[in-house]
Motif scaffolding. Structure first.
Motif, PDB file in Angstrom:
ATOM      1  N   CYS A   7      30.656  68.950 -18.834  1.00  0.00           N
ATOM      2  CA  CYS A   7      30.445  70.313 -19.342  1.00  0.00           C
ATOM      3  C   CYS A   7      30.864  70.448 -20.807  1.00  0.00           C
ATOM      4  O   CYS A   7      30.765  71.544 -21.381  1.00  0.00           O
ATOM      5  CB  CYS A   7      31.234  71.311 -18.495  1.00  0.00           C
ATOM      6  SG  CYS A   7      30.703  71.425 -16.775  1.00  0.00           S
ATOM      7  N   GLY A   8      31.347  69.359 -21.395  1.00  0.00           N
ATOM      8  CA  GLY A   8      31.800  69.409 -22.786  1.00  0.00           C
ATOM      9  C   GLY A   8      33.154  70.056 -22.971  1.00  0.00           C
ATOM     10  O   GLY A   8      33.544  70.384 -24.092  1.00  0.00           O
ATOM     11  N   LYS A   9      33.904  70.221 -21.868  1.00  0.00           N
ATOM     12  CA  LYS A   9      35.249  70.817 -21.941  1.00  0.00           C
ATOM     13  C   LYS A   9      36.271  69.674 -21.960  1.00  0.00           C
ATOM     14  O   LYS A   9      36.865  69.321 -20.939  1.00  0.00           O
ATOM     15  CB  LYS A   9      35.473  71.761 -20.758  1.00  0.00           C
ATOM     16  CG  LYS A   9      34.520  72.966 -20.777  1.00  0.00           C
ATOM     17  CD  LYS A   9      34.807  73.923 -19.644  1.00  0.00           C
ATOM     18  CE  LYS A   9      33.922  75.158 -19.727  1.00  0.00           C
ATOM     19  NZ  LYS A   9      34.207  76.133 -18.651  1.00  0.00           N
ATOM     20  N   TYR A  10      36.453  69.106 -23.152  1.00  0.00           N
ATOM     21  CA  TYR A  10      37.176  67.843 -23.267  1.00  0.00           C
ATOM     22  C   TYR A  10      38.689  67.993 -23.061  1.00  0.00           C
ATOM     23  O   TYR A  10      39.324  67.091 -22.508  1.00  0.00           O
ATOM     24  CB  TYR A  10      36.868  67.197 -24.616  1.00  0.00           C
ATOM     25  CG  TYR A  10      35.395  66.899 -24.773  1.00  0.00           C
ATOM     26  CD1 TYR A  10      34.765  65.985 -23.921  1.00  0.00           C
ATOM     27  CD2 TYR A  10      34.619  67.551 -25.734  1.00  0.00           C
ATOM     28  CE1 TYR A  10      33.408  65.719 -24.038  1.00  0.00           C
ATOM     29  CE2 TYR A  10      33.264  67.289 -25.852  1.00  0.00           C
ATOM     30  CZ  TYR A  10      32.659  66.374 -25.003  1.00  0.00           C
ATOM     31  OH  TYR A  10      31.317  66.122 -25.109  1.00  0.00           O
TER      32      TYR A  10
ATOM     33  N   ASP B  38      36.646  57.898 -23.544  1.00  0.00           N
ATOM     34  CA  ASP B  38      35.259  58.375 -23.592  1.00  0.00           C
ATOM     35  C   ASP B  38      35.209  59.864 -23.941  1.00  0.00           C
ATOM     36  O   ASP B  38      34.333  60.305 -24.683  1.00  0.00           O
ATOM     37  CB  ASP B  38      34.580  58.132 -22.244  1.00  0.00           C
ATOM     38  CG  ASP B  38      33.070  58.015 -22.368  1.00  0.00           C
ATOM     39  OD1 ASP B  38      32.602  57.262 -23.248  1.00  0.00           O
ATOM     40  OD2 ASP B  38      32.363  58.667 -21.575  1.00  0.00           O
ATOM     41  N   CYS B  39      36.152  60.628 -23.408  1.00  0.00           N
ATOM     42  CA  CYS B  39      36.240  62.063 -23.753  1.00  0.00           C
ATOM     43  C   CYS B  39      36.504  62.244 -25.249  1.00  0.00           C
ATOM     44  O   CYS B  39      35.841  63.047 -25.916  1.00  0.00           O
ATOM     45  CB  CYS B  39      37.339  62.738 -22.946  1.00  0.00           C
ATOM     46  SG  CYS B  39      36.976  62.967 -21.199  1.00  0.00           S
TER      47      CYS B  39
ATOM     48  N   GLY C 245      34.560  63.522 -30.725  1.00  0.00           N
ATOM     49  CA  GLY C 245      34.599  63.195 -32.146  1.00  0.00           C
ATOM     50  C   GLY C 245      35.991  62.895 -32.661  1.00  0.00           C
ATOM     51  O   GLY C 245      36.213  62.831 -33.876  1.00  0.00           O
ATOM     52  N   LYS C 246      36.938  62.674 -31.740  1.00  0.00           N
ATOM     53  CA  LYS C 246      38.317  62.335 -32.136  1.00  0.00           C
ATOM     54  C   LYS C 246      38.468  60.817 -31.979  1.00  0.00           C
ATOM     55  O   LYS C 246      38.981  60.313 -30.974  1.00  0.00           O
ATOM     56  CB  LYS C 246      39.325  63.107 -31.280  1.00  0.00           C
ATOM     57  CG  LYS C 246      39.270  64.618 -31.509  1.00  0.00           C
ATOM     58  CD  LYS C 246      40.280  65.341 -30.638  1.00  0.00           C
ATOM     59  CE  LYS C 246      40.262  66.847 -30.898  1.00  0.00           C
ATOM     60  NZ  LYS C 246      40.832  67.228 -32.190  1.00  0.00           N
TER      61      LYS C 246
ATOM     62  N   GLY D 114      32.925  49.432 -29.488  1.00  0.00           N
ATOM     63  CA  GLY D 114      31.765  49.405 -30.374  1.00  0.00           C
ATOM     64  C   GLY D 114      31.138  50.774 -30.524  1.00  0.00           C
ATOM     65  O   GLY D 114      30.784  51.204 -31.632  1.00  0.00           O
ATOM     66  N   LYS D 115      31.001  51.492 -29.401  1.00  0.00           N
ATOM     67  CA  LYS D 115      30.416  52.840 -29.454  1.00  0.00           C
ATOM     68  C   LYS D 115      31.307  53.804 -30.231  1.00  0.00           C
ATOM     69  O   LYS D 115      30.806  54.660 -30.968  1.00  0.00           O
ATOM     70  CB  LYS D 115      30.183  53.366 -28.030  1.00  0.00           C
ATOM     71  CG  LYS D 115      29.067  52.656 -27.282  1.00  0.00           C
ATOM     72  CD  LYS D 115      28.666  53.402 -26.019  1.00  0.00           C
ATOM     73  CE  LYS D 115      29.770  53.438 -25.003  1.00  0.00           C
ATOM     74  NZ  LYS D 115      29.376  54.122 -23.744  1.00  0.00           N
ATOM     75  N   ILE D 116      32.602  53.672 -30.048  1.00  0.00           N
ATOM     76  CA  ILE D 116      33.531  54.552 -30.765  1.00  0.00           C
ATOM     77  C   ILE D 116      33.412  54.341 -32.271  1.00  0.00           C
ATOM     78  O   ILE D 116      33.262  55.297 -33.043  1.00  0.00           O
ATOM     79  CB  ILE D 116      34.983  54.318 -30.299  1.00  0.00           C
ATOM     80  CG1 ILE D 116      35.164  54.765 -28.836  1.00  0.00           C
ATOM     81  CG2 ILE D 116      35.960  55.085 -31.203  1.00  0.00           C
ATOM     82  CD1 ILE D 116      36.444  54.261 -28.191  1.00  0.00           C
ATOM     83  N   TYR D 117      33.472  53.079 -32.683  1.00  0.00           N
ATOM     84  CA  TYR D 117      33.400  52.792 -34.119  1.00  0.00           C
ATOM     85  C   TYR D 117      32.034  53.157 -34.698  1.00  0.00           C
ATOM     86  O   TYR D 117      31.939  53.583 -35.851  1.00  0.00           O
ATOM     87  CB  TYR D 117      33.734  51.328 -34.382  1.00  0.00           C
ATOM     88  CG  TYR D 117      35.225  51.058 -34.424  1.00  0.00           C
ATOM     89  CD1 TYR D 117      36.009  51.568 -35.454  1.00  0.00           C
ATOM     90  CD2 TYR D 117      35.850  50.318 -33.427  1.00  0.00           C
ATOM     91  CE1 TYR D 117      37.390  51.344 -35.491  1.00  0.00           C
ATOM     92  CE2 TYR D 117      37.223  50.087 -33.456  1.00  0.00           C
ATOM     93  CZ  TYR D 117      37.987  50.608 -34.498  1.00  0.00           C
ATOM     94  OH  TYR D 117      39.354  50.387 -34.535  1.00  0.00           O
ATOM     95  N   GLN D 118      30.987  53.026 -33.906  1.00  0.00           N
ATOM     96  CA  GLN D 118      29.669  53.446 -34.386  1.00  0.00           C
ATOM     97  C   GLN D 118      29.642  54.954 -34.626  1.00  0.00           C
ATOM     98  O   GLN D 118      29.171  55.428 -35.660  1.00  0.00           O
ATOM     99  CB  GLN D 118      28.575  53.069 -33.383  1.00  0.00           C
ATOM    100  CG  GLN D 118      27.179  53.509 -33.842  1.00  0.00           C
ATOM    101  CD  GLN D 118      26.092  53.139 -32.855  1.00  0.00           C
ATOM    102  OE1 GLN D 118      26.244  52.206 -32.063  1.00  0.00           O
ATOM    103  NE2 GLN D 118      24.988  53.858 -32.880  1.00  0.00           N
TER     104      GLN D 118
END
Length: 267
Positions: free
Chosen positions: A31-34, A66-67, A72-73, A105-109
């Motif tokens: 739900c995007g409620k991180y 992943d959250c 974006g943190k 890899g996904k985080i750094y991308q």
């Protein structure tokens, strides 16, 4: 799900309470409620730690990371994912080590740190290859190509950018050579999308030989679709290959032109 967690607490079923917290974390993340998601994943992790369930603790760190990534943190995401990786390395859990590298890899991308992202995707790919996980290997090749394209777009020097695009094209080609069964069509779709990105940049740089190479790659992608009972794509494959042939002939590159002619002869 909150009612389920409350019932488990009344029954003092610690395993199930931890699992309920985990599921609540994933629901809130979806739900995007991180903040709420992380809070539940933390509670799940703490319970799993008390129970001595290291794999589940590592899973919690993965989902917390992943959250933070989706939020974006990125520094927090890296810190948490390194916790996951450390446990996986201690447990020698090869599949999840590869997944942890993929996550980093996904985080750094997402962070825009493409060189670090490429390094982690390479480590993930190498491990998945040793494990014989073809679907994961194909995904890693695509992610490597995507990072290389993004890095090229942010590289001032044309020569360096061109070299990155050549590497990206090679990785896309590697991806389409892997038959990933149920995921094969997605593999081709993602590969085509990135090949089109390469084509745009090579055309902007007026790199005719490399443009011809990407047209050939796009033709091969559409030929793969033809093999998957999509005959209409044969016409599109023929068009891309013909464009490739024309450029090679204009550049007097007879060897490459001959290779395309042989492919066209079988279309």
């Amino acid at each position: 799900m909150i009612k389920v967690a409350a019932i488990r607490q009344q029954l003092n079923d610690q395993d199930r309470i931890a699992l309920a917290y985990d599921k609540l974390g994933r629901i809130y993340q979806g739900c995007g409620k991180y903040e709420e998601a992380i809070s539940y994943h933390e509670q799940s992790r703490e319970l799993y730690q008390q129970l001595g369930k290291e794999k589940d603790v590592a899973d919690s760190w993965y989902w917390i990371a992943d959250c933070y990534r989706e939020w974006g943190k990125y520094q927090q995401a890296v810190d948490c994912e390194n916790q996951d990786l450390a446990i996986r390395l201690q447990l020698n859990d090869q599949d999840r080590i590869a997944l942890a590298y993929d996550q980093l890899g996904k985080i750094y991308q997402g962070w825009g740190k493409y060189e670090q992202a490429i390094s982690y995707h390479e480590q993930s790919r190498e491990l998945y290859q040793r494990l014989g996980r073809d679907e994961n290997v194909a995904r890693c090749f695509r992610r490597l190509a995507n990072c290389q394209i993004l890095l090229a777009k942010n590289t001032v020097h044309t020569i360096e950018a061109t070299e990155l695009m050549k590497q990206a094209e090679k990785n896309i080609h590697q991806a389409i050579e892997i038959n990933t069964l149920g995921q094969y069509q997605e593999n081709l779709n993602r590969s085509e999308e990135m090949a089109q990105g390469c084509l745009e940049i090579f055309q902007d740089y007026n790199r005719q030989k490399l443009t011809a190479s990407v047209y050939k790659l796009l033709g091969e992608i559409y030929l793969k679709r033809t093999q998957q009972n999509q005959p209409d794509n044969q016409v599109i494959a023929h068009q891309f290959l013909t464009q490739s042939l024309q450029i090679y002939q204009d550049l007097d590159l007879q060897k490459q032109a001959g290779e395309i002619s042989m492919i066209l002869g079988n279309v």
